[in-house]
Design a protein around this motif. Structure first.
Motif, mmCIF file in Angstrom:
data_model
loop_
_atom_site.group_PDB
_atom_site.id
_atom_site.type_symbol
_atom_site.label_atom_id
_atom_site.label_comp_id
_atom_site.label_asym_id
_atom_site.label_seq_id
_atom_site.Cartn_x
_atom_site.Cartn_y
_atom_site.Cartn_z
ATOM 1 N N GLY A 151 35.009 18.123 42.586
ATOM 2 C CA GLY A 151 36.395 18.492 42.341
ATOM 3 C C GLY A 151 37.051 19.209 43.504
ATOM 4 N N GLY A 152 36.290 19.411 44.587
ATOM 5 C CA GLY A 152 36.845 20.140 45.723
ATOM 6 C C GLY A 152 36.949 21.632 45.444
ATOM 7 N N LEU A 153 37.480 22.376 46.382
ATOM 8 C CA LEU A 153 37.613 23.819 46.228
ATOM 9 C C LEU A 153 38.535 24.136 45.054
ATOM 10 C CD1 LEU A 153 36.588 26.364 47.764
ATOM 11 C CD2 LEU A 153 38.815 26.422 48.880
ATOM 12 N N TYR A 154 38.149 25.111 44.258
ATOM 13 C CA TYR A 154 38.889 25.452 43.037
ATOM 14 C C TYR A 154 40.352 25.736 43.335
ATOM 15 C CZ TYR A 154 39.663 27.691 38.478
ATOM 16 O OH TYR A 154 40.126 28.018 37.227
ATOM 17 N N ALA A 155 40.637 26.500 44.380
ATOM 18 C CA ALA A 155 42.024 26.863 44.693
ATOM 19 C C ALA A 155 42.877 25.647 45.007
ATOM 20 C CB ALA A 155 42.054 27.834 45.864
ATOM 21 N N HIS A 156 42.283 24.627 45.577
ATOM 22 C CA HIS A 156 43.032 23.445 45.992
ATOM 23 C C HIS A 156 43.456 22.571 44.811
ATOM 24 C CE1 HIS A 156 40.982 23.675 50.220
ATOM 25 N NE2 HIS A 156 41.762 24.706 49.948
ATOM 26 N N ARG A 157 43.047 22.938 43.588
ATOM 27 C CA ARG A 157 43.413 22.151 42.403
ATOM 28 C C ARG A 157 44.678 22.698 41.721
ATOM 29 N NH1 ARG A 157 37.524 22.918 39.636
ATOM 30 N NH2 ARG A 157 36.283 22.658 41.537
ATOM 31 N N TYR A 158 45.222 23.781 42.229
ATOM 32 C CA TYR A 158 46.291 24.478 41.509
ATOM 33 C C TYR A 158 47.590 23.673 41.492
ATOM 34 C CZ TYR A 158 49.512 28.104 40.045
ATOM 35 O OH TYR A 158 50.462 28.822 39.371
ATOM 36 N N ARG A 159 48.176 23.620 40.279
ATOM 37 C CA ARG A 159 49.461 22.938 40.113
ATOM 38 C C ARG A 159 50.084 23.364 38.777
ATOM 39 N NH1 ARG A 159 50.100 16.452 40.961
ATOM 40 N NH2 ARG A 159 52.359 16.367 41.206
ATOM 41 N N ASP A 160 51.322 23.761 38.807
ATOM 42 C CA ASP A 160 52.070 24.073 37.586
ATOM 43 C C ASP A 160 51.333 25.059 36.687
ATOM 44 O OD1 ASP A 160 54.041 22.288 38.402
ATOM 45 O OD2 ASP A 160 53.071 20.601 37.393
ATOM 46 N N GLY A 161 50.777 26.119 37.306
ATOM 47 C CA GLY A 161 50.133 27.169 36.524
ATOM 48 C C GLY A 161 48.739 26.855 36.035
ATOM 49 N N SER A 162 48.115 25.784 36.525
ATOM 50 C CA SER A 162 46.797 25.377 36.024
ATOM 51 C C SER A 162 45.939 24.853 37.177
ATOM 52 C CB SER A 162 46.961 24.284 34.968
ATOM 53 O OG SER A 162 45.725 23.685 34.663
ATOM 54 N N PHE A 163 44.627 25.020 37.012
ATOM 55 C CA PHE A 163 43.665 24.460 37.970
ATOM 56 C C PHE A 163 43.000 23.201 37.409
ATOM 57 C CE2 PHE A 163 44.029 28.937 39.005
ATOM 58 C CZ PHE A 163 44.153 28.931 40.392
ATOM 59 N N ASP A 164 43.515 22.690 36.292
ATOM 60 C CA ASP A 164 42.935 21.514 35.654
ATOM 61 C C ASP A 164 43.488 20.233 36.272
ATOM 62 O OD1 ASP A 164 41.412 20.030 33.879
ATOM 63 O OD2 ASP A 164 42.960 20.040 32.314
ATOM 64 N N HIS A 165 43.281 20.100 37.575
ATOM 65 C CA HIS A 165 43.778 18.946 38.329
ATOM 66 C C HIS A 165 42.761 18.580 39.404
ATOM 67 C CE1 HIS A 165 47.763 19.536 36.539
ATOM 68 N NE2 HIS A 165 47.645 20.825 36.837
ATOM 69 N N PRO A 166 42.810 17.375 39.924
ATOM 70 C CA PRO A 166 42.010 17.060 41.118
ATOM 71 C C PRO A 166 42.488 17.892 42.305
ATOM 72 C CG PRO A 166 42.823 15.063 40.051
ATOM 73 C CD PRO A 166 43.563 16.221 39.433
#
Length: 767
Positions: free
Chosen positions: A332-347
């Protein structure tokens, strides 16, 4: 998963003004309100918290990075206090791995001498040649920092300080020429390099020059990789090494690749705990936990939702990531790099780059993405000196690998005998195995070397009706998955599950009778007899879980193979995530203890031990362990209360594994001798059991002797107890009249190994 890595901030400001810095230039502003320098009270309490965490979790090593801002701004006195406080707070069995990461501007001979004294290794930040480095890493007035960093690298390359040089950190900028950056770094001969993708999110995506493709960062890294490979990999590159390891089914080496749970926490100058610094790029306050060293333990931090999310592995990823064929490499890559619209539940915002990088490295490695690493069992036949090593109870890595090679040959012969006795002229599974063995022998070896393959073959040849021939199809399917060239094999579904030895099992339910497994470059797939298509991304898939140990070693924790019930005690069922985490913690601690206290035995153990099988708990908490004669490379253990006991059981049982492999090739005693011998306080046993007990207790005596010499009162009493019993048993073995000439050589070797311990006066032991 306990914290084994701590970033301790000793200064919260910096003497450079790097415009890509995630601390000062991104969303989080927490640094503004923090003390510039960490105070004595914070240092003392932080050290206490780390020490109590090490005791609570039985840690044998803790990695602490003195960080900032710029840590050298804190001055030598603060750095000394930090190192000394940490060393004083850690228990005796826990070794501190201390490092400082600096921009290098202030590094001097005096600092290097201090770090040499305190045992602190030094990492530096450098983005390449002067043009590349000055694109971002400048002083506030615009001056270049490159000359000062080169001077710092020069200091660390001096012979007197070379051992302090931990490596370089380089942040990728795709505007820079990747070949020029690589050459500039390679000229400095670093021991290791870490290429970092610049921190970004979906809301603040990375820079991508107009008109370029979506995988520019992958292309940049692949260009560097080509140079690195052409030069013969002159230094470690964590990014590339992590991908190569995860492609082989091993744990990654960083938080940004692979599915290993995160075990890092940050301590700020005011004593507050924070999550990873990279989260500062997401939003203001993202890394905060609301916890501090004065009111909260590190176990309290482990329970924080943000930490739990970063330790969740595959389950913590988005649905898109879980369905991706490279998820076990990418993570999933680095956790911080998944952030979008208030959530980290993204690629990851670098999703396309990561996929392209992983596919590119897989192609350069031969186009094969292997879910597990082939077992390295290649080795020469045993020489006289290697036989001498084994006779003394030891056996170095090359010797044990030679034993493993002979065991693999024996497994192959037994499998051929199984096929020959099956009444089937040429089964499709056997045909595929034969074809793969010619084209992809490493894939077949990786499956055949699994300890419970031979255990099944032995059961089948003995006429056990429970050892069905469907196992041969399972072996072929697992080998096809590893070879990844598109082969398909029909596999019977047993007890509602598809079993792929070395890989895992897929729960399909009682109504499914067969699955057709195909191994391809994007991983294996299985089509069931009702037409449904599935694969390793299916939530019903339970992979064989592997535990990464220090030094890049890996053990499989085998709790799903139906053939693992080859031991004298009942095996445990699939472990819960909590139990798996406990095993991970304890095996890592036990491995470190063996390396430190029993290095001569441990060296061979790590060359041959591939698998640990959990047993059900013993009655009344009794320690249980077992080695099965037909399962070379595996030991079975009921998880004991301490890592110390686990280390002892690993060493004890692997002695049985080694001697069993010897007995498969050589006669050490008269197998027709029916007399019984009493030793070690056990009920009378035949000569073979006596031989095994002596061989195992050579390691037991050495284990307690080493710990007794280090001052442990408990070890002292156990050492004197076991050396006396082993001494008597060696005499009994040597005088049994049942040994062959080679058996006498082994008895003599046991005596030579034991005699130095007998000469240690009990009164002279510490404690």
């Amino acid at each position: 998963m306990p914290f084994t890595q701590v970033v301790l901030k000793v200064h919260s400001r910096c003497d450079l003004a790097c415009d890509h810095c995630y601390v000062y230039e991104h969303a989080d502003t927490g640094w503004r309100s923090r003390p510039r320098v960490v105070g004595d009270a914070v240092l003392a309490r932080a050290a206490e918290r780390i020490g109590e965490h090490a005791v609570a979790h039985g840690l044998t090593a803790v990695h602490v990075v003195l960080h900032g801002g710029e840590p050298l701004l804190a001055g030598p006195t603060v750095l000394r206090r930090a190192a000394e406080a940490l060393r004083a707070a850690l228990p005796e069995v826990c070794e501190p791995d201390l490092r400082v990461h600096t921009n290098g501007v202030r590094l001097s001979p005096a600092y290097c001498e201090l770090f040499d004294e305190l045992g602190i290794r030094v990492g530096l930040s450098l983005d390449g040649d002067r043009a590349a480095n000055d694109r971002h890493r400048r002083f506030a007035d615009g001056r270049s920092s490159h000359p000062q960093v080169l001077r710092a690298v020069g200091l660390l390359r001096e012979p007197r300080f070379r051992h302090l040089f931990a490596g370089l950190l380089c942040t990728v900028d795709v505007v820079n020429d990747p070949v020029a950056v690589y050459r500039a770094i390679a000229e400095l001969e670093p021991p290791a390099v870490d290429f970092l993708l610049p921190h970004a999110t979906w809301e603040h995506p990375p820079d991508r020059p107009a008109g370029v493709g979506a995988t520019l960062y992958a292309d940049w890294l692949l260009a560097v990789h080509a140079c690195w490979e052409a030069d013969g990999r002159p230094f470690a590159v964590r990014t590339f090494d992590s991908v190569h390891r995860t492609l082989a089914g091993l744990p990654g080496l960083s938080e940004s690749l692979g599915l290993e749970p995160v075990d890092l926490v940050v301590l700020e100058t005011d004593g507050t705990y924070e999550q990873a610094d990279s989260l500062r790029t997401a939003y203001d306050g993202a890394p905060a936990t609301g916890l501090d060293v004065f009111r909260h333990s590190l176990d309290d931090v482990l329970r924080h939702p943000g930490i739990a999310a970063r330790q969740a592995g595959l389950a913590g990823l988005s649905a898109t990531c879980r369905a991706c064929p490279v998820v076990r490499s990418c993570g999933g890559g680095l956790y911080a790099h998944r952030y979008r619209d208030g959530s980290f539940d993204h690629p990851s915002v670098y999703c396309a780059d990561l996929r392209s990088l992983i596919d590119g490295l897989a192609a350069r490695a031969g186009g094969v993405r292997r879910p597990v690493a082939p077992v390295n069992v290649a080795g020469p036949e045993l020489s006289e000196s290697q036989l001498g090593e084994l006779a003394s109870g030891l056996g170095g890595p090359e010797t044990v690998r030679a034993l493993a090679r002979s065991q693999l040959d024996l497994t192959r012969a037994m499998l051929a005998a199984v096929h020959g006795s099956s009444g089937v002229a040429r089964s499709a599974a056997w045909e595929l195995l034969a074809d793969l063995d010619a084209a992809e022998p490493a894939a077949v070896d990786a499956v055949f070397a699994h300890p419970y393959v031979r255990a099944w073959a032995a059961r089948r040849l003995s006429g056990d009706p429970g050892a069905g021939l469907g196992r041969m199809a399972e072996l072929a399917a697992a080998a096809a998955a590893l070879a990844a060239r598109g082969d398909t094999v029909a596999v019977p579904v047993r007890d509602g599950a598809l079993h792929l030895p070395t890989l895992g099992r897929l729960a399909l339910g009682g109504g499914v009778r067969e699955a057709r497994v195909t191994g391809g470059r994007d991983g294996w797939t299985a089509r069931t007899d009702d037409g449904a298509l599935t694969g390793p991304g299916d939530p019903r898939w339970q992979p064989v879980r592997r535990i990464g140990l220090s030094g890049g070693r890996v053990l499989a924790l085998e709790d799903i193979d139906p053939q693992r019930a080859a031991h004298r005690w009942p095996v445990a069922e699939r472990l819960s995530d909590t139990a798996y985490a406990s095993w991970t913690r304890d095996l890592r601690a036990a491995a470190d203890l063996l390396d430190r206290d029993l290095p001569d035995y441990a060296a061979g153990l790590w060359a041959g031990l591939t698998t640990v099988t959990p047993l059900r708990p013993g009655p009344d908490g009794r320690d249980l362990s077992s080695a099965a004669r037909q399962a070379f490379g595996a030991v079975a253990i009921a998880r004991p209360r301490t890592a110390l006991t686990l280390a002892l059981l690993l060493a004890h049982e692997f002695q049985h594994v080694k001697l069993g492999a010897v007995l498969d090739r050589w006669e050490l005693y008269d197998r027709t001798d029916t007399r019984l011998f009493e030793a070690f306080g056990l009920s009378p046993r035949p000569i073979g059991s006596l031989f095994q007990a002596v061989y195992a207790h050579l390691a037991v005596t050495a284990f307690w002797g080493t710990r007794a010499a280090a001052g442990s009162p408990t070890a002292r009493s156990r050492f004197t107890h076991w050396r006396a019993l082993t001494d008597a048993a060696v005499d009994l073995l040597a005088d049994s009249g049942a040994l062959t000439p080679l058996g006498h050589r082994f008895a003599d070797g046991a005596r030579e190994s034991l005699d130095p311990w007998l000469r240690v006066p009990a009164a002279g032991l510490k404690g």
